[in-house]
Design a protein around this motif. Structure first.
Motif, PDB file in Angstrom:
ATOM      1  N   THR A  80     -29.923  67.765   5.121  1.00 28.50           N
ATOM      2  CA  THR A  80     -29.762  66.375   6.028  1.00 28.50           C
ATOM      3  C   THR A  80     -30.536  66.268   6.854  1.00 28.50           C
ATOM      4  OG1 THR A  80     -28.051  67.497   7.455  1.00 28.50           O
ATOM      5  CG2 THR A  80     -27.197  66.295   5.601  1.00 28.50           C
ATOM      6  N   ILE A  95     -18.793  58.309  -2.173  1.00 27.07           N
ATOM      7  CA  ILE A  95     -20.261  59.083  -2.553  1.00 27.07           C
ATOM      8  C   ILE A  95     -20.485  60.296  -1.600  1.00 27.07           C
ATOM      9  CG2 ILE A  95     -22.609  58.562  -2.200  1.00 27.07           C
ATOM     10  CD1 ILE A  95     -21.953  55.670  -2.990  1.00 27.07           C
ATOM     11  N   THR A  96     -20.863  61.354  -2.047  1.00 29.67           N
ATOM     12  CA  THR A  96     -21.274  62.574  -1.451  1.00 29.67           C
ATOM     13  C   THR A  96     -22.635  62.828  -1.850  1.00 29.67           C
ATOM     14  OG1 THR A  96     -19.039  63.182  -1.871  1.00 29.67           O
ATOM     15  CG2 THR A  96     -20.278  65.127  -1.176  1.00 29.67           C
ATOM     16  N   LYS A  97     -23.236  63.387  -0.560  1.00 35.18           N
ATOM     17  CA  LYS A  97     -24.714  64.033  -0.767  1.00 35.18           C
ATOM     18  C   LYS A  97     -24.580  65.430  -0.661  1.00 35.18           C
ATOM     19  CE  LYS A  97     -27.436  63.339   2.558  1.00 35.18           C
ATOM     20  NZ  LYS A  97     -28.298  62.999   3.610  1.00 35.18           N
ATOM     21  N   VAL A 152     -27.776  57.982   1.939  1.00 32.41           N
ATOM     22  CA  VAL A 152     -27.804  57.473   0.767  1.00 32.41           C
ATOM     23  C   VAL A 152     -26.363  56.610   0.796  1.00 32.41           C
ATOM     24  CG1 VAL A 152     -25.996  59.317  -0.406  1.00 32.41           C
ATOM     25  CG2 VAL A 152     -27.640  57.873  -1.655  1.00 32.41           C
ATOM     26  N   CYS A 153     -26.591  55.567   0.019  1.00 35.68           N
ATOM     27  CA  CYS A 153     -25.532  54.621  -0.069  1.00 35.68           C
ATOM     28  C   CYS A 153     -25.455  54.279  -1.485  1.00 35.68           C
ATOM     29  CB  CYS A 153     -25.555  53.481   0.929  1.00 35.68           C
ATOM     30  SG  CYS A 153     -26.976  51.938   0.586  1.00 35.68           S
ATOM     31  N   ASP A 163     -31.305  55.681  -1.679  1.00 36.40           N
ATOM     32  CA  ASP A 163     -31.681  57.001  -0.920  1.00 36.40           C
ATOM     33  C   ASP A 163     -32.827  56.669  -0.041  1.00 36.40           C
ATOM     34  OD1 ASP A 163     -31.751  59.636  -0.120  1.00 36.40           O
ATOM     35  OD2 ASP A 163     -32.963  60.332  -1.810  1.00 36.40           O
ATOM     36  N   TYR A 222     -32.019  66.679  -3.446  1.00 37.22           N
ATOM     37  CA  TYR A 222     -30.669  65.874  -2.997  1.00 37.22           C
ATOM     38  C   TYR A 222     -30.000  65.533  -4.123  1.00 37.22           C
ATOM     39  CZ  TYR A 222     -33.111  65.508   1.410  1.00 37.22           C
ATOM     40  OH  TYR A 222     -33.629  65.704   2.713  1.00 37.22           O
ATOM     41  N   THR A 223     -28.858  65.685  -4.195  1.00 35.16           N
ATOM     42  CA  THR A 223     -27.641  65.574  -5.206  1.00 35.16           C
ATOM     43  C   THR A 223     -26.713  64.492  -4.743  1.00 35.16           C
ATOM     44  OG1 THR A 223     -28.128  67.737  -6.137  1.00 35.16           O
ATOM     45  CG2 THR A 223     -26.199  66.311  -6.998  1.00 35.16           C
ATOM     46  N   PHE A 224     -26.619  63.467  -5.455  1.00 37.47           N
ATOM     47  CA  PHE A 224     -25.545  62.352  -5.069  1.00 37.47           C
ATOM     48  C   PHE A 224     -24.627  62.235  -6.103  1.00 37.47           C
ATOM     49  CE2 PHE A 224     -30.156  60.980  -4.256  1.00 37.47           C
ATOM     50  CZ  PHE A 224     -30.081  61.128  -2.900  1.00 37.47           C
ATOM     51  N   THR A 251     -23.611  61.689 -11.560  1.00 34.87           N
ATOM     52  CA  THR A 251     -24.482  62.465 -10.328  1.00 34.87           C
ATOM     53  C   THR A 251     -25.856  62.142 -10.697  1.00 34.87           C
ATOM     54  OG1 THR A 251     -22.937  64.294 -10.818  1.00 34.87           O
ATOM     55  CG2 THR A 251     -25.137  64.763  -9.793  1.00 34.87           C
ATOM     56  N   PHE A 299     -27.418  53.436  -6.379  1.00 35.24           N
ATOM     57  CA  PHE A 299     -27.766  54.335  -5.609  1.00 35.24           C
ATOM     58  C   PHE A 299     -28.739  54.085  -4.783  1.00 35.24           C
ATOM     59  CE2 PHE A 299     -25.448  57.389  -8.151  1.00 35.24           C
ATOM     60  CZ  PHE A 299     -24.292  57.785  -7.419  1.00 35.24           C
TER      61      PHE A 299
END
Length: 140
Positions: free
Chosen positions: A33, A27-29, A130-131, A64, A45-47, A113, A62
């Motif tokens: 930050t 997972i990338t955010k 985010v997780c 956030d 924010y894009t996940f 996404t 997700f």
């Protein structure tokens, strides 16, 4: 010669084998930050969750977590999906959260996404984390 009757023995082939799927999510955010904000500022924010496989990731969510130091925020848009909603209430540390999902299935080698845009209602600072979780066990 008289031989004794042979006992008939059926071969035993009982075995218990547990077969389960496994996945490996990355997972990338993207987005700020930690940033100073003004009232009315929009933060995007894009996940991205990439399933490194080997199996499909099922029921992906997700979460956030948004920590705003001097006030609250509004969820402006979920951008790429309507499955993002703000959680009601406040978490114990004074933060709030937006949950996106469930995303039914993400095949191995594929990505999904989600975009979350929030508006700060008061000046202050914001931290965002985010997780992601899935009902398919993780390999690591």
């Amino acid at each position: 010669m008289v031989s004794a009757p042979q006992a008939s023995v059926a071969p035993q082939a009982n075995a218990f084998v547990q077969v389960r799927n496994i996945t490996n999510l990355r997972i990338t955010k993207f987005g700020p930050t930690y940033a100073p904000i003004l009232a009315g500022d929009l933060l995007t924010y894009t996940f991205v969750a990439f399933n490194q496989g080997p199996d499909a990731a099922l029921n992906l969510y997700f979460t956030d977590t948004i920590n705003v130091s001097a006030g609250n925020y509004d969820l402006v848009t979920a951008g790429t999906s309507s499955d993002c909603t703000p959680n009601t209430g406040t978490l114990p540390n004074g933060s709030s959260a937006v949950t996106c999902g469930p995303i039914a299935s993400v095949a191995a080698g594929q990505q999904v996404t989600r975009v979350v845009v929030i508006r700060a209602n008061t000046p202050g600072s914001i931290a965002d984390q985010v997780c992601g979780v899935t009902s398919t066990p993780e390999s690591n």
